[in-house]
Write an enzyme that holds these catalytic residues in place. Structure first.
Site, PDB file in Angstrom:
ATOM      1  CE  LYS A 239      31.174 -42.643  49.639  1.00  0.00           C
ATOM      2  NZ  LYS A 239      31.692 -43.075  48.261  1.00  0.00           N
TER       3      LYS A 239
ATOM      4  CD  GLN B 117      34.262 -45.015  47.058  1.00  0.00           C
ATOM      5  OE1 GLN B 117      33.103 -44.960  47.464  1.00  0.00           O
ATOM      6  NE2 GLN B 117      34.833 -43.738  46.770  1.00  0.00           N
TER       7      GLN B 117
ATOM      8  CG  ASP C 132      28.109 -41.902  43.467  1.00  0.00           C
ATOM      9  OD1 ASP C 132      28.092 -41.000  44.719  1.00  0.00           O
ATOM     10  OD2 ASP C 132      29.083 -42.699  43.422  1.00  0.00           O
TER      11      ASP C 132
END
Ligand code: NDP
Length: 296
Positions: free
Chosen positions: A58, A102, A125
């Site tokens: 990422k 994460q 997200d």
């Protein structure tokens, strides 16, 4: 829906690369206007090797398009309260447009609580309950990256969605459920069926699918006898199977038995190189959108 004569293999790597170029153009346009580059913060708690590798990917992808990405690494035993404080700081930091924690988090940390702490306007997200609500109501907000990436794969491959029967196998919060919501949306206009482990006679349902989305987590689960001729098949699954011929001792396969199914259907995504690369591309797109929205 008219399908190609031979199965078209949807090239997720190429489509993701096109999207990354578009994001880069968007970032460059901001800079030309004298605005700051978008800022992303990725929080990783612990040393899960898979998470470390995702986070590295990422960061690298962000830097390639001009997004300022920082990875905030914290030890496995980070107290939940400290993580919540960190998120509060990032919420209040004007240089931060997107916050990504994460997952999975260590067991002592309540994931729901952490996601809830993220400012919904920085929730790139798309997992915050406000983002989920906006998605369901069709309001502007962040779409979860994997299902949003699948929509792009379908659109850019010329798969007709209007009136198509989309069957999704899997009802998780990160793939199956938001996928159903997106495909139902005005503009995509699918008729949607969602299946799961308690679904009776699954093959009789998957065989009706014009668009079949497999998000199960079981290697080669969808076989040729479970698909309709000419269908578009999207394979979300990432499964490791032993392979002594590979240096690392395993290879990655999807939820779809690619070889057999690809001989029958109109479109299919490979694993790897299908849905996977799209997830990061959509994260970058969400981060750019976050920056642009916060300016206005
Ligand atoms: P989950 O384990 O959360 O969900 C799996 C779903 O599959 C569940 O709804 C489950 O049903 C259903 N299922 C399991 N067995 C069967 C069965 N025999 N028949 C019908 N349905 C079944 O997984 P995720 O949604 O998180 O992920 C799915 C796959 O996609 C995984 O391989 C994951 O690694 C991959 N993935 C890939 C991403 C990418 O970027 N390419 C991103 C996210 C995930 P029930 O609810 O009844 O248990």
């Amino acid at each position: 829906m008219t399908s190609p004569a031979i199965a078209h293999i949807i090239d997720g790597k190429q489509i993701a690369s096109d999207i990354r170029s578009e994001v880069k153009q968007g970032v460059d346009a901001r800079i030309l206007l004298g605005k700051r580059p978008p800022g992303l913060r990725v929080v990783l708690v612990g040393e899960n090797p898979a998470s470390q590798s995702y986070v590295r990917g990422k960061k690298r992808a962000s830097e390639e398009v001009g997004i300022i990405a920082e990875t905030l690494l914290h030890p496995e035993d980070m107290p939940e309260a400290d993580l919540l404080n960190l998120i509060e700081q990032l919420n209040n930091d004007p240089d931060v447009d997107g916050i990504l924690v994460q997952l999975p988090l260590p067991d002592h940390i309540d994931e729901d609580k952490v996601i809830l702490a993220i400012d919904p306007d920085k929730d790139v997200d798309g997992f915050h309950p406000v983002s989920v609500g906006r998605l369901v109501l069709g309001q502007a907000g962040f779409e979860p990256c994997t299902p949003a990436g699948i929509v792009e794969l379908l659109k850019r491959s010329g798969v007709e969605t209007s009136g198509a029967h989309a069957v999704i196998v899997g009802r998780s919060n990160i793939v199956g459920k938001p996928m159903a919501t997106l495909l139902l949306r005005r503009g995509l206009d699918c008729t949607v069926t969602v299946c799961h482990s308690r679904t009776k006679d699954l093959p009789s349902i998957t065989r009706q699918a014009d668009i079949l989305i497999a998000a199960i987590g079981r290697a080669n689960f969808i076989t040729a006898s479970m698909v309709k001729e000419g269908a578009a098949v999207i394979d979300v699954g990432i499964n490791r199977i032993d392979d002594a011929t590979r240096e690392r001792g395993y290879r990655l396969v999807g939820d779809v038995d690619f070889k057999d199914v690809s001989e029958k259907v109109g479109w299919i995504t490979p694993v790897p190189g299908g849905v996977g690369p799209m997830t990061i591309a959509m994260l970058l797109q969400n981060t750019l959108h976050a920056a642009n929205r916060r300016d206005t």
